[in-house]
Write a protein that holds these residues in place. Sequence first.
Motif, short mmCIF file in Angstrom:
data_model
loop_
_atom_site.label_atom_id
_atom_site.label_comp_id
_atom_site.label_asym_id
_atom_site.label_seq_id
_atom_site.Cartn_x
_atom_site.Cartn_y
_atom_site.Cartn_z
N THR A 53 40.19 75.23 62.89
CA THR A 53 38.85 75.72 63.17
C THR A 53 38.75 77.22 62.98
O THR A 53 39.71 77.97 63.20
CB THR A 53 38.44 75.36 64.61
OG1 THR A 53 37.05 75.68 64.80
CG2 THR A 53 39.26 76.12 65.64
N GLU A 92 40.59 70.96 63.18
CA GLU A 92 39.31 70.30 62.94
C GLU A 92 39.56 68.80 62.77
O GLU A 92 39.74 68.29 61.68
CB GLU A 92 38.64 70.88 61.68
CG GLU A 92 38.08 72.27 61.86
CD GLU A 92 36.79 72.29 62.67
OE1 GLU A 92 36.30 71.19 63.04
OE2 GLU A 92 36.27 73.38 62.92
N THR A 110 39.47 69.49 67.84
CA THR A 110 38.09 69.81 68.22
C THR A 110 37.42 68.62 68.92
O THR A 110 36.56 68.81 69.77
CB THR A 110 37.27 70.21 66.99
OG1 THR A 110 37.42 69.20 65.96
CG2 THR A 110 37.71 71.56 66.43
#
Length: 264
Positions: A53, A92, A110
């Motif tokens: 991320t 992610e 995430t």
Amino acid sequence: MVRWIAISALSLLLAGCDETPTGRSRIAWVPHGMMAELGSDTFEQMRQFTPVTTDPAIKRLAECVSAELISALADSWPELGVPEHWNVVVFEDPVPNAFALPGGRIGINTGLLKVAENPDQLAAVVGHEIGHVIARHGNERLTQQLGIQGVLMVIGLASDGDVSNDALMRALGLGSQLGITLPFSRAHEVEADRIGLKLMAQAGFNPKQSVELWRNMMEVADDQPFELLSTHPHHESRIAVLQEYMPDAAAIFSSVPRAACTPL
């Protein structure tokens, strides 16, 4: 040669018999340095194949929660000699997972931040995963899975046979598809819950939020294609364990400063 292997094996056995932070006896034969190297290599593989991320708010939250927990390690278990600095990465990935690896590596997906509603709940998960590391569950499982011959091969004392990468990944609680968490044994999971509960309380996170986190997990479990956070025990059984040790954790929490991590 056989004699020296036997002597080395006996030395490993004697060195590997010790206790976990909760006082449970264990045998963990693989040297700390080798487990740290395995954790580092695995972590780098994940960084190569899974996007990381770039959201600064998410990174700050993950790093803040992890830093508070790591700082509390020295107060709770000063004798462990764990790394002072840990590499924290948020991947992610929509699957609500987190993991910690030997050598000071923490990975958070995430997707977990959609289940963990506040910093306290995130601390419950990360504390649990750190618990697996400081209790040396990966080392213990690798020893159990491969046996002494396999361990000797891993550390170079024997040359016959082969140790698969999948066996090493399973020992760390990860699947061959990196990032998928595999269940540890029930004893390991309960122990990690106990350690994580104490650790989050010592770090200034409300331990009661660990129960709320697992209630959230119960609500989303049916929609998830993978095991959630090594959920070998049933969610309700895990909550019962947390509630059993909650009074001690609550007492610790009431005596320390509140962790100051800003929620998303």
